[in-house]
Design a protein around this motif. Sequence first.
Motif, PDB file in Angstrom:
ATOM      1  N   PRO A   1       0.825  -1.224   0.000  1.00 34.90           N
ATOM      2  CA  PRO A   1       0.000   0.000   0.000  1.00 34.90           C
ATOM      3  C   PRO A   1       0.855   1.269   0.000  1.00 34.90           C
ATOM      4  CG  PRO A   1      -0.775  -1.534   1.686  1.00 34.90           C
ATOM      5  CD  PRO A   1       0.508  -2.083   1.172  1.00 34.90           C
ATOM      6  N   GLY A   2       2.008   1.189   0.659  1.00 38.61           N
ATOM      7  CA  GLY A   2       2.923   2.326   0.700  1.00 38.61           C
ATOM      8  C   GLY A   2       3.468   2.639  -0.682  1.00 38.61           C
ATOM      9  N   VAL A   3       3.805   1.596  -1.427  1.00 32.41           N
ATOM     10  CA  VAL A   3       4.337   1.788  -2.792  1.00 32.41           C
ATOM     11  C   VAL A   3       3.260   2.405  -3.678  1.00 32.41           C
ATOM     12  CG1 VAL A   3       5.248   0.587  -4.821  1.00 32.41           C
ATOM     13  CG2 VAL A   3       6.029  -0.066  -2.538  1.00 32.41           C
ATOM     14  N   THR A   4       2.019   1.923  -3.515  1.00 39.32           N
ATOM     15  CA  THR A   4       0.909   2.471  -4.308  1.00 39.32           C
ATOM     16  C   THR A   4       0.709   3.950  -3.961  1.00 39.32           C
ATOM     17  OG1 THR A   4      -0.108   0.297  -4.168  1.00 39.32           O
ATOM     18  CG2 THR A   4      -1.527   2.100  -4.915  1.00 39.32           C
ATOM     19  N   LEU A   5       0.759   4.243  -2.668  1.00 43.61           N
ATOM     20  CA  LEU A   5       0.584   5.629  -2.213  1.00 43.61           C
ATOM     21  C   LEU A   5       1.693   6.517  -2.767  1.00 43.61           C
ATOM     22  CD1 LEU A   5      -0.978   7.548  -0.143  1.00 43.61           C
ATOM     23  CD2 LEU A   5       0.988   7.121   1.317  1.00 43.61           C
ATOM     24  N   LEU A   6       2.915   5.996  -2.718  1.00 43.14           N
ATOM     25  CA  LEU A   6       4.061   6.745  -3.230  1.00 43.14           C
ATOM     26  C   LEU A   6       3.842   7.093  -4.708  1.00 43.14           C
ATOM     27  CD1 LEU A   6       7.064   7.719  -2.979  1.00 43.14           C
ATOM     28  CD2 LEU A   6       7.719   5.440  -3.693  1.00 43.14           C
ATOM     29  N   ARG A   7       3.379   6.092  -5.454  1.00 39.09           N
ATOM     30  CA  ARG A   7       3.138   6.307  -6.887  1.00 39.09           C
ATOM     31  C   ARG A   7       2.104   7.415  -7.082  1.00 39.09           C
ATOM     32  NH1 ARG A   7       0.820   1.419  -8.699  1.00 39.09           N
ATOM     33  NH2 ARG A   7       2.807   0.437  -8.257  1.00 39.09           N
ATOM     34  N   GLU A   8       1.041   7.353  -6.278  1.00 43.95           N
ATOM     35  CA  GLU A   8      -0.016   8.376  -6.397  1.00 43.95           C
ATOM     36  C   GLU A   8       0.532   9.766  -6.069  1.00 43.95           C
ATOM     37  OE1 GLU A   8      -3.167   7.098  -3.870  1.00 43.95           O
ATOM     38  OE2 GLU A   8      -3.643   5.376  -5.151  1.00 43.95           O
ATOM     39  N   ILE A   9       1.359   9.822  -5.031  1.00 37.89           N
ATOM     40  CA  ILE A   9       1.933  11.130  -4.636  1.00 37.89           C
ATOM     41  C   ILE A   9       2.832  11.669  -5.747  1.00 37.89           C
ATOM     42  CG2 ILE A   9       3.570  12.234  -3.030  1.00 37.89           C
ATOM     43  CD1 ILE A   9       2.378  10.509  -0.799  1.00 37.89           C
ATOM     44  N   LEU A  10       3.643  10.780  -6.319  1.00 32.64           N
ATOM     45  CA  LEU A  10       4.566  11.225  -7.373  1.00 32.64           C
ATOM     46  C   LEU A  10       3.798  11.684  -8.610  1.00 32.64           C
ATOM     47  CD1 LEU A  10       7.485   8.622  -7.082  1.00 32.64           C
ATOM     48  CD2 LEU A  10       7.388  10.947  -6.207  1.00 32.64           C
ATOM     49  N   LEU A  11       2.732  10.962  -8.939  1.00 34.94           N
ATOM     50  CA  LEU A  11       1.933  11.370 -10.100  1.00 34.94           C
ATOM     51  C   LEU A  11       1.241  12.717  -9.831  1.00 34.94           C
ATOM     52  CD1 LEU A  11       0.456   7.894 -11.139  1.00 34.94           C
ATOM     53  CD2 LEU A  11       2.125   9.250 -12.399  1.00 34.94           C
ATOM     54  N   GLU A  12       0.827  12.894  -8.590  1.00 33.16           N
ATOM     55  CA  GLU A  12       0.211  14.168  -8.191  1.00 33.16           C
ATOM     56  C   GLU A  12       1.229  15.308  -8.312  1.00 33.16           C
ATOM     57  OE1 GLU A  12      -1.314  15.760  -3.975  1.00 33.16           O
ATOM     58  OE2 GLU A  12      -1.832  13.669  -4.366  1.00 33.16           O
ATOM     59  N   LEU A  13       2.465  15.032  -7.892  1.00 36.13           N
ATOM     60  CA  LEU A  13       3.527  16.036  -7.996  1.00 36.13           C
ATOM     61  C   LEU A  13       3.800  16.385  -9.451  1.00 36.13           C
ATOM     62  CD1 LEU A  13       6.029  14.656  -5.323  1.00 36.13           C
ATOM     63  CD2 LEU A  13       4.855  16.854  -5.218  1.00 36.13           C
ATOM     64  N   LYS A  14       3.760  15.348 -10.289  1.00 31.19           N
ATOM     65  CA  LYS A  14       3.977  15.585 -11.719  1.00 31.19           C
ATOM     66  C   LYS A  14       2.894  16.494 -12.292  1.00 31.19           C
ATOM     67  CE  LYS A  14       5.206  12.716 -14.912  1.00 31.19           C
ATOM     68  NZ  LYS A  14       5.285  11.515 -15.758  1.00 31.19           N
ATOM     69  N   ARG A  15       1.675  16.229 -11.858  1.00 32.10           N
ATOM     70  CA  ARG A  15       0.555  17.059 -12.342  1.00 32.10           C
ATOM     71  C   ARG A  15       0.710  18.508 -11.890  1.00 32.10           C
ATOM     72  NH1 ARG A  15      -2.418  12.299 -11.393  1.00 32.10           N
ATOM     73  NH2 ARG A  15      -2.990  12.910  -9.279  1.00 32.10           N
ATOM     74  N   SER A  16       1.370  18.693 -10.740  1.00 35.36           N
ATOM     75  CA  SER A  16       1.575  20.067 -10.252  1.00 35.36           C
ATOM     76  C   SER A  16       2.838  20.699 -10.834  1.00 35.36           C
ATOM     77  CB  SER A  16       1.618  20.079  -8.725  1.00 35.36           C
ATOM     78  OG  SER A  16       2.782  19.398  -8.289  1.00 35.36           O
ATOM     79  N   ASN A  17       3.400  20.057 -11.849  1.00 35.95           N
ATOM     80  CA  ASN A  17       4.573  20.555 -12.587  1.00 35.95           C
ATOM     81  C   ASN A  17       5.865  20.567 -11.758  1.00 35.95           C
ATOM     82  OD1 ASN A  17       5.444  21.309 -15.157  1.00 35.95           O
ATOM     83  ND2 ASN A  17       5.681  23.440 -14.482  1.00 35.95           N
ATOM     84  N   ALA A  18       5.921  19.736 -10.718  1.00 34.55           N
ATOM     85  CA  ALA A  18       7.173  19.628  -9.960  1.00 34.55           C
ATOM     86  C   ALA A  18       8.164  18.807 -10.785  1.00 34.55           C
ATOM     87  CB  ALA A  18       6.915  18.949  -8.631  1.00 34.55           C
ATOM     88  N   THR A  19       9.446  19.144 -10.646  1.00 33.94           N
ATOM     89  CA  THR A  19      10.494  18.385 -11.328  1.00 33.94           C
ATOM     90  C   THR A  19      11.001  17.319 -10.356  1.00 33.94           C
ATOM     91  OG1 THR A  19      11.085  20.405 -12.489  1.00 33.94           O
ATOM     92  CG2 THR A  19      12.690  18.613 -12.572  1.00 33.94           C
ATOM     93  N   ILE A  20      11.055  16.085 -10.830  1.00 33.87           N
ATOM     94  CA  ILE A  20      11.445  14.993  -9.931  1.00 33.87           C
ATOM     95  C   ILE A  20      12.667  14.275 -10.495  1.00 33.87           C
ATOM     96  CG2 ILE A  20      10.671  12.853  -8.802  1.00 33.87           C
ATOM     97  CD1 ILE A  20       7.763  13.824  -9.359  1.00 33.87           C
ATOM     98  N   VAL A  21      13.654  14.072  -9.642  1.00 33.79           N
ATOM     99  CA  VAL A  21      14.789  13.212 -10.002  1.00 33.79           C
ATOM    100  C   VAL A  21      14.680  11.987  -9.100  1.00 33.79           C
ATOM    101  CG1 VAL A  21      17.299  12.986 -10.150  1.00 33.79           C
ATOM    102  CG2 VAL A  21      16.207  15.165 -10.692  1.00 33.79           C
ATOM    103  N   LEU A  22      14.476  10.850  -9.717  1.00 33.22           N
ATOM    104  CA  LEU A  22      14.150   9.634  -8.972  1.00 33.22           C
ATOM    105  C   LEU A  22      15.215   8.569  -9.187  1.00 33.22           C
ATOM    106  CD1 LEU A  22      11.930   7.995  -7.401  1.00 33.22           C
ATOM    107  CD2 LEU A  22      10.981   7.419  -9.623  1.00 33.22           C
TER     108      LEU A  22
END
Lengths: 324, 289
Positions: free
Chosen positions: A173-194
């Motif tokens: 569930p944590g991995v799923t949540l993480l994915r949702e958070i990262l996708l949300e960040l992407k939608r908010s135009n945040a730049t992510i280095v993963l």
Amino acid sequence: MTVNENLIVVDKLIKAYEGRPDLALKGISVEVKEGECFGLLGPNGAGKTTLMGCLLGLLNPDGGSISIGGLDPNDYAVREIIGFLPERPNFENWLTAREFIEYHHALAGGDKSTRSKDVENMLRRVALQEDAWSRKTGKFSRGMLQRLGLAQALIGNPKIIFLDEPGSGMDPPGVTLLREILLELKRSNATIVLNSHHLDEMERICDRVAFIKNGEIQAIKTMSDESDYPHVLRLRFLPSQADTQLQEKIERVALATGSTLLEFDKKSARLAVASGEAASKVIQSCIENQLQIQSASPESTSLERLFTQLPLPSETARLDGHAE
Amino acid sequence: MLSKPIYLQTIKKILNHKMIMFALIMLGFFIPFSLILNPQNPSVSAVESWDAFSISAMSALLIVTATNSIGTALTLGGRSDYMPLIVTRPLHRFQYIIAKWLALSTVIIAVSLLQQTMLTVSGAYARWGLTNEMILAGFPERIISGLSVASVLTMIYSLPKQSLVLCGIIAFEIATGISIFSMSIAFPLPEQTSDVSTTIVTILGGDQWAKTTLLPAIFGGRAFSSVQQYATILVNVANFLAPQIHLYDMFTAKPFLWTPFLEVASNMLLSLTIASAILNAREYHYDSD
């Protein structure tokens, strides 16, 4: 800070460690666009963490340059807009979760009047159980620490987020949540280095992935092009199907679609296809030949093949990579 | 200029550390109480016993911090700590240093002033023959000493490796010992020699024997001047790491000299500058790749 199309520019970056004969980074060049999610992939010791350390200004490069929004990574203005989660969360274990996030809220320059509310919202966002908020972090499990670390990285609404193995130690569930958070960040135009070893996570979130090995970027792969890469298609047939001509039919399908039958048994078949379009043709042709398909899926993802160094011969030429 | 979160967090951390708190309580209250309850101190003169408080406080505090350093080094391998999370925050590195220094100073000064107050209120100082002016001078003196000790400790703690931190603490302890107790060293040290001890050594013929026989036999003909030079360097380093200031003596001396105050102030500035430079130059490994 000026807004560049290429927000992060790394040019011929060199890093050496004392006592190590090889360079940790051998002239790496890479650009990350604003709002992009950029993945770093590679075996242990490849130089991913070193690259991230240089990007964060934690390590001093021995050559080359890094600019973030046209500024040095150590510039105060850069630090105002970055968030960072290290691979191994090693927090001050005498603080409670709430105190720890409050501390980082203050360090990030957060407004004191909204601190309590911001911290609670963030702890809820990473789904840290409420009864753990007042518990000392020294008693947290790895997964809980990871959630707390993520909250720490995201507090203050950073524009650029550096995440090193964010899903490490997390439950499903944590991995799923993480994915949702990262996708949300992407939608908010945040730049992510993963930086991650979770290939499926990378494939679902990243726009581009750099494959690093021995301190060099071997290839940079654009994930939107994934379907155009050659892969192995695994077909599973319905168990009830008693077709004596099954093999003959599947060979005909392979011939008609330009794919190669690699393996066949009465329940399944493996075909090497040149692209996503070719895979689609295979499935369509199977239906036309009255083959009852239970499932059709790529056997391994292109990232998996890249990671395990088993690219199909025709694929290497198609990687839009920087062989250095 | 000052990072309030770092300042408050550091104070909380010190107060939360059981070993340090134990040492502070022992030094701040136990030692003064034992002296108050046992006012006769036959072997030590009033001023010397007063000095001994500072040094015992410093030494014990340092033993605790050294123990802490060893523990930290063993558990974290000196590589992974939470510094990367701090230095990537919008914070100038000198702000971090200033906050740490002031937090450490606050705790040291608070304990030191409490101790001074207890000894004053209990009348211990008066019984030992200290005048009101001497006692009053002790308060600002303790503040200055606290700031000075904290600046050196901040510099030591900014060192990039746990082993270096440990070496720094040991060096500080030795320096403090030399700075305070240099008068007990057998050979004469420049400007630090007690007349009494020199006289005793001279009467016994120890210094002549050391100069003319022992040192040349071990190190060669010019050994004594080499030792003197070494001792001068040692005392200078000790004065840098653990400078002493005696405000009462300073203000009653004729002519009045600012030199001791300037020495302490410059040492503090130098320590904090070095600490900031180290923090700027060092690398932060949060994980072995």
